[in-house]
Design a protein around this motif. Structure first.
Motif, short mmCIF file in Angstrom:
data_model
loop_
_atom_site.label_atom_id
_atom_site.label_comp_id
_atom_site.label_asym_id
_atom_site.label_seq_id
_atom_site.Cartn_x
_atom_site.Cartn_y
_atom_site.Cartn_z
N LYS A 404 -36.77 5.31 -22.30
CA LYS A 404 -35.53 5.88 -21.76
C LYS A 404 -35.40 7.35 -22.14
N GLN A 405 -34.98 8.15 -21.16
CA GLN A 405 -34.68 9.56 -21.39
C GLN A 405 -33.20 9.69 -21.75
N LEU A 406 -32.93 10.20 -22.94
CA LEU A 406 -31.56 10.49 -23.36
C LEU A 406 -31.52 11.95 -23.79
N ILE A 407 -30.89 12.78 -22.98
CA ILE A 407 -30.94 14.22 -23.20
C ILE A 407 -29.53 14.79 -23.05
N ASP A 408 -29.11 15.57 -24.04
CA ASP A 408 -27.89 16.38 -23.92
C ASP A 408 -28.24 17.71 -23.27
N LEU A 409 -27.45 18.12 -22.29
CA LEU A 409 -27.72 19.37 -21.59
C LEU A 409 -26.64 20.40 -21.87
N ASP A 410 -27.06 21.61 -22.13
CA ASP A 410 -26.15 22.75 -22.21
C ASP A 410 -26.97 23.96 -21.76
N ALA A 411 -26.83 24.28 -20.49
CA ALA A 411 -27.71 25.29 -19.89
C ALA A 411 -26.92 26.10 -18.87
N ARG A 412 -27.61 27.06 -18.28
CA ARG A 412 -27.02 27.85 -17.19
C ARG A 412 -27.84 27.63 -15.93
N ASP A 413 -27.16 27.34 -14.84
CA ASP A 413 -27.83 27.16 -13.56
C ASP A 413 -28.04 28.52 -12.92
N GLN A 414 -29.32 28.90 -12.72
CA GLN A 414 -29.64 30.22 -12.19
C GLN A 414 -29.15 30.39 -10.76
N ALA A 415 -29.15 29.30 -9.98
CA ALA A 415 -28.75 29.41 -8.58
C ALA A 415 -27.28 29.77 -8.43
N SER A 416 -26.43 29.15 -9.24
CA SER A 416 -24.99 29.39 -9.14
C SER A 416 -24.48 30.36 -10.18
N GLY A 417 -25.26 30.55 -11.25
CA GLY A 417 -24.81 31.39 -12.36
C GLY A 417 -23.84 30.68 -13.28
N CYS A 418 -23.66 29.37 -13.07
CA CYS A 418 -22.66 28.62 -13.83
C CYS A 418 -23.28 27.89 -15.02
N ARG A 419 -22.51 27.78 -16.08
CA ARG A 419 -22.92 26.95 -17.21
C ARG A 419 -22.82 25.49 -16.79
N VAL A 420 -23.84 24.71 -17.19
CA VAL A 420 -23.88 23.29 -16.87
C VAL A 420 -24.07 22.51 -18.16
N PRO A 438 -35.91 22.55 -6.06
CA PRO A 438 -34.94 21.91 -6.96
C PRO A 438 -33.49 22.23 -6.56
N TRP A 439 -32.62 21.29 -6.86
CA TRP A 439 -31.19 21.52 -6.65
C TRP A 439 -30.68 22.52 -7.68
N LEU A 440 -31.08 22.35 -8.93
CA LEU A 440 -30.64 23.22 -10.02
C LEU A 440 -31.85 23.89 -10.66
N MET A 441 -31.65 25.08 -11.18
CA MET A 441 -32.67 25.74 -12.00
C MET A 441 -31.99 26.07 -13.33
N LEU A 442 -32.17 25.16 -14.28
CA LEU A 442 -31.47 25.27 -15.54
C LEU A 442 -32.23 26.17 -16.50
N GLU A 443 -31.49 26.96 -17.23
CA GLU A 443 -32.07 27.85 -18.23
C GLU A 443 -31.41 27.54 -19.56
N ASP A 444 -32.21 27.08 -20.55
CA ASP A 444 -31.63 26.71 -21.83
C ASP A 444 -31.26 27.94 -22.65
N LYS A 445 -30.75 27.69 -23.86
CA LYS A 445 -30.26 28.80 -24.68
C LYS A 445 -31.38 29.70 -25.17
N GLN A 446 -32.62 29.21 -25.09
CA GLN A 446 -33.76 30.06 -25.44
C GLN A 446 -34.31 30.81 -24.23
N GLY A 447 -33.65 30.63 -23.07
CA GLY A 447 -34.06 31.34 -21.87
C GLY A 447 -35.19 30.68 -21.13
N LYS A 448 -35.54 29.43 -21.50
CA LYS A 448 -36.64 28.72 -20.82
C LYS A 448 -36.09 28.03 -19.57
N PRO A 449 -36.65 28.33 -18.39
CA PRO A 449 -36.16 27.71 -17.15
C PRO A 449 -36.71 26.30 -16.98
#
Length: 521
Positions: A404-420, A438-449
């Motif tokens: 099972k994948q259990l992941i907490d997300l706190d990132a920024r969506d590059q497409a919308s510019g919004c925090r997710v 992709p629907w979203l392009m998430l960028e974590d706090k280390q800047g990794k897309p």
């Protein structure tokens, strides 16, 4: 599949500790859905506001609405990161009411129904496997040491532990395998308050019947009863309370009136979907097929709270309305089984027609999997091994795997510019050419897309594994504008906080909290 209910279960235990320092009080119900979870949440916030360190605890929860925790019983992965766990959504809300992070020890056993006779068994954030109800019934004594260990861990961090029972505490035919009601109360030395529900009627019989079914030592453990969800003139009901006290010998601790803002808080399980809709919005019409094993359906609460949105849960036997603007496929604990439900109800035909006519579709987690070409389950994780065709609206395929994948997300969506922010909770792995869009392009706090989900060529069909995505105000406003709707200034998290505060006020107004606290020990 778990077939041997007597197999030993390993778990990291606490060393032997001295007497418990925290006080504790247990709320047991006369049945399911009497309001135990909501009352405990309100009491958690009310006592926390008084400066107490409060923690919730529920030994066993049965719900497909779950939340990710930062802790688990699993060892660190190859990257050195501690794996996440999961607990019932109700205990996560109660933890929030206490002002603390949720922990696996607040709900050590979580059952996630997959069929009418079986569930996935999660012990302290770790999936043990799928289990038929009869096997689980025999397995429960093996779980009791972990339950007690988790209770003592929780109590070690608190001044007060509010313990929630499950279902009815008077199911005496289950006494030998009980791990969450009177057996737990006995082993942990918990005083018990019995909660009855007047809204459904029969509260007098439920309270008196509970007393009649409990044995002498169990009855002696009950310190009083509360009647919940009352509406109307209390003076007309007081004679019933006097009769309940006369027949049981239990003190009457109060009547809690109907809490109007209950719908503003995440619901515990799908029983909430059986009630009439109380939507606040109009304008954008969203249809959500009510799948048989719907999971984490509180993903839709922020949209339902929008003044310019109507969220319509489409019940079995009802077609998806023609005036629908967006169809959202929610999470499910059994993706293939719910694909079959969708075809049996004819919703697949409705959805395909909706897309041909220019409508939009969103899939969340299992709903994302359903939008693909096929869902395979070669190991029989969710049921019989095999594969089921998807709706074919996205060029992806999914295979259900055992990890099972259990992941907490706190990132920024590059497409919308919004925090997710949100979380992932799934056992499937999705691949295919559709992921290249992709629907979203998430960028974590280390800047990794990190690309997430998939989108059709015209952008009208989208899906992703992210739960809680619409709880992000900026992203929700961006999405609403994209689908042609008006976005409000709704602060969803503030709305939930306001509802918790109102619930705590409601408990203060309806109960003597000093007297209730004095009953804890």
């Amino acid at each position: 599949m778990i077939d041997d209910p007597t197999a030993p279960i390993d778990f990291p235990a606490l060393p032997q500790a001295g007497p418990r320092q925290a006080k504790a009080l247990m709320i047991q119900g006369t049945s399911s859905d009497v309001g135990k979870s909501l009352l405990v949440a309100g009491l958690c916030r009310a006592y926390a506001r008084r400066g107490l360190k409060v923690r919730p605890f529920k030994a066993q929860n049965m719900s497909n609405n779950a939340a990710v925790t930062a802790d688990s019983d699993l060892p660190p992965g190859p990257d050195g990161q501690a794996p996440r766990g999961e607990i019932g959504r109700a205990q996560a809300l109660q933890a929030r009411a206490c002002g603390v992070e949720p922990s696996i020890h607040m709900n050590p056993v979580l059952l996630k129904p997959q069929t009418l006779i079986g569930s996935q068994v999660v012990l302290r954030g770790r999936v043990l496997g799928n289990c038929r109800a009869k096997v689980y019934h025999k397995m429960k004594p093996q779980l009791l040491p972990a339950v007690l260990d988790s209770f003592h861990r929780t109590a070690a961090q608190a001044d007060l532990v509010l313990v929630e029972g499950a279902g009815s505490g008077a199911e005496v035919y289950l006494r030998k395998s009980d791990i969450t009601n009177m057996k737990l109360a006995e082993l942990a030395d918990l005083p018990v308050v019995v909660l009855g529900d007047i809204d459904r009627g029969g509260a007098l019989a439920a309270i008196v019947g509970t007393h009649a079914l409990l044995n002498e030592s169990e009855n002696a453990r009950v310190v009083g009863y509360i009647i919940n969800k009352f509406r109307g003139d209390l003076s007309l009901f007081e004679p019933a309370c006097e009769l309940m006290t006369q027949r049981t010998g239990w003190p009457w601790l109060g009547v809690v009136r109907w809490f109007e803002s209950a719908s503003r808080l995440p619901a515990e399980d799908s029983l909430a979907l059986e009630r009439p809709a109380e939507g606040e919005g109009h304008g954008l019409n969203i249809a959500v097929p009510q799948l048989s094993r719907v999971a984490n359906f509180d993903d839709l609460d922020p949209l339902a709270a929008e003044p310019g949105v109507s969220v319509n849960w489409v019940k079995p036997g009802t077609p998806i309305p023609r005036e629908t603007d967006v169809v959202i496929l929610p999470g499910s604990k059994s993706t293939r089984a719910d694909l079959e439900v969708m075809r049996r109800e004819g919703w697949d035909i409705d959805i395909l027609a909706h897309v041909r006519q220019g409508g939009r579709v969103v899939g969340l987690c299992a709903g994302f999997q359903m939008l693909g070409r096929v869902v395979r389950d070669p190991q029989g994780i969710e049921g019989e091994p095999g594969e089921t065709p998807g709706l074919g609206l996205l060029d992806v395929e999914t295979e259900i795997s055992g990890e099972k994948q259990l992941i907490d997300l706190d990132a920024r969506d590059q497409a919308s510019g919004c925090r997710v922010t949100g979380y992932e909770m799934h056992m499937g792995r999705t691949h295919g050419a559709g992921l290249d869009r992709p629907w979203l392009m998430l960028e974590d706090k280390q800047g990794k897309p990190r690309p997430e989900g998939a989108m059709s060529a015209d952008g009208r069909v989208t899906g992703a594994y992210v739960h809680g995505i619409f709880g992000n105000d900026d992203f929700r406003a961006h999405w609403l504008r994209r689908v042609g709707a008006e976005a409000s200034t709704l602060d969803y998290e503030a709305r939930v906080e306001a509802a918790l505060e109102a619930l705590a006020d409601h408990c203060e107004d309806n109960l003597d909290l000093d007297a209730l606290l004095a009953l804890a020990r």
